[in-house]
Every structure is written in C-alpha cells, then in structure tokens.
Write an enzyme that holds these catalytic residues in place. Structure first.
Site: not given
Length: 334
Positions: A283, A193, A139, A137, A13-14, A257, A281
């Site tokens: 993370e 984060k 996003t 960042g 996706s990213f 997620r 995934v």
C-alpha cells in the site's frame, strides 16, 4: 429481519482475520471474495491457507461468492480491500444497499489516482444518508486471527453507530476497540504510516542502525501531524492507535509488507523485483504518490515523504536521498 451481524467484503488476510475475530465474539459473519474458486476452497478447508494457514474458521463464519447475496444479508458492510480497488468495490455494492445499510472500511490509503480520502469516495458513490465508519490501528492480520491481544480504533460519522461497532468487535479477552469522531485523522494516519515504513525499511536495508530508524519514525510522525493539522484533523489522534501506534508497528516489525519492501530497496533490489518478492499489495508504494501530491497541493512540508517519492517515482539514488535528508538546513525540532 437480517440475521447476519456483518458482511465483510474482501477475503484476503485482513478481511479474513476480522471475520474470524467477529465470529469468535459470537456473531454471525459472512465473508465475500471476488474469486469464487477461492471462496469454494475456504468453505471446503474452513481456513484461509493462502493468507492465514491453519487458523480454523468458527462455525458461525459463513462464505459467500454472490455479491448481491452478501450485501443483502446484513445491514453492516465492512470493506477490507486494497485502496486502489476501493472505488470499484463501492460502485459494485451500491445497487444492493438499502435504507438500513451502513458501511465500514478497514482499507488504509488514499484513492489511487486522485489522492482523495476514502470517506470522500464513499460519499460520492453512496450519497449522504448512509452512515460511514473507518476501522484502523496497529494490527497484523495473523495476530488478530490467532486471538493475541490487539487494539484498534473506530471513527464513525454517527456517534451511535460508532458505539455499536465498538461493542460489536470488542472482546475482553483479546480485542480492545477504541472510539473516535476524527475520521480524517484516523484515515490519514493509516495512509501515511505506510509511506514512512518504506523509508524505515530502506534505512535498515542500507545498514543504518536503530538511531536512524527512530529518527525516521519520529520525524515521520511530525510530517503526519503537519499534514493532518492542515486537513482539519485533531492532533491528539496522531498520538493514539491510528497514529503513533500504527506508525511504530509498521516501521519496526517485519510482518509489515511496507517495511520489507523498503528493506529490499535498501539492499539494492529494484522496485519490480521487490514487489514480486513481497507477493501482496504494498500500500505504501501506491500511496506515496498520492500523499506527496496532496502535501504539495496544500503546501505542507514533508521531506521524508518527498525523498521516498523521488526514490520510487523519479529514480533517485537511495544514498543521495539519504544525504539530502541529512544535509537539510538546521532548524528547531518543534
């Protein structure tokens, strides 16, 4: 002369969203994925129906199944893969790099199994000469791919390289890119984060309210800052896009997620089933152990991270973990 402005490794996706954004800026972009059948389907459909359905690829976004062809097509190589395969991807691309190659990553996390910063991993495999940068960042891939206003930060080992990347990605209409020299802080904010977001999700899944969520976010930021300070990061980094910005976004929006994973745990669903329901995934789950181990090794107190670690890896009851946090010894806030 190489005509491709950037090769992006990782057609999830990213990686796909970054490729679309860069191509929309008028640059030729090559997107590589490890599954040739997936790449073939992307080429035929001219969109990524698995991760970003119905968002069409610009004509200057090219698809490639050969890793050698992908790497040798551009001087700029951007890696957008999960942190647990980052090491292997670098190892695979290294033979095809040359003296002009420059490597960027949008991967968030610490190395699985060692807790090392991805910058350390890259230096070990690629050597000292190749310029490095991290792109991070607050996003979500879908919003970036659609073209909704987004802001991110690039931190580079070389100031001129960072400036070039900033100009390459920046778009006055929708994509604002900031520049930083603090690679440690930018990497750390993106890794921790996700762990805090699991905690925020657990809190919401248990039915706690907005007060509890914002307390977790605020104290989570304090934990990130303490760890960052001990690692030599600039504290101001954590008040920017890759610190506060990414933390708030990931902890409060259900596109995350990590947050959704935490919500499921807070509702009593076990870890394996929660992972299955997320379908991609998580993370934060992978990185909780690495962040916890790093904090213990250098003697930084991170009570929220510790309780999330206890839940995920030691089977601690979620209610008991919440009580542990609430009953800690009273202290000054700062």
């Amino acid at each position: 002369m190489k005509t491709i402005a950037m090769t992006i490794i990782g057609a999830g996706s990213f990686g796909t969203a970054l490729a679309i954004a860069l191509a929309r800026n008028g640059h030729s972009v090559l997107l590589w994925g490890y599954n040739p059948q997936h790449i073939k389907k992307l080429q035929e459909q001219r969109c990524n129906q698995v991760y970003l359905p119905d968002i069409r690829f610009p004509e200057n976004l090219l698809l490639e199944a050969s890793l050698e062809t992908a790497i040798t097509a551009s001087d700029n190589i951007l890696i957008a893969v999960p942190s647990h395969v980052f090491h292997q991807v670098l190892y695979n691309i290294q033979p095809y790099l040359d003296q002009h190659s420059r490597v960027i990553w949008a991967t968030k996390g610490l190395e699985h199994g060692t807790g090392r910063f991805l910058q350390e991993v890259a230096r070990e495999i690629l050597g000292e000469k190749i310029p490095l940068a991290v792109f991070s960042g607050p996003t979500f891939a879908k919003e970036l791919a659609i073209g909704w206003p987004t802001a991110m930060t690039i931190a580079a080992s070389d100031a001129e390289f960072g400036k070039e990347l900033q100009q390459l990605f920046h778009c006055d209409k929708s994509f604002r890119v900031y520049k930083s020299s603090d690679m440690i802080g930018v990497q750390l904010g993106g890794a921790v984060k996700n762990v805090i977001a699991i905690g925020a999700g657990i809190s919401d899944g248990m039915g706690f309210g907005a007060n509890a969520r914002i307390a977790l976010i605020t104290r989570g930021l304090a934990e990130i800052s303490r760890l960052g300070s001990a690692m030599g990061a600039e504290l101001s980094t954590f008040m920017g896009m890759t610190g506060l910005g990414d933390l708030v976004l990931t902890c409060t929006d259900n596109q995350s997620r990590n947050r959704r994973f935490g919500i499921l745990l807070g509702k009593g669903i076990d870890i394996k089933e929660a992972e299955k329901q997320i379908g991609q995934v998580v993370e934060g789950y992978l990185n909780t152990k690495e962040v916890y181990t790093l904090a213990k090794r250098i003697g930084v107190e991170m009570p929220i991270v510790e309780q999330i670690y206890q839940i995920l890896y030691c089977g601690k009851n979620i209610t008991e973990a919440a009580n542990t946090l609430l009953s800690r010894t009273l202290k000054d806030e700062i």
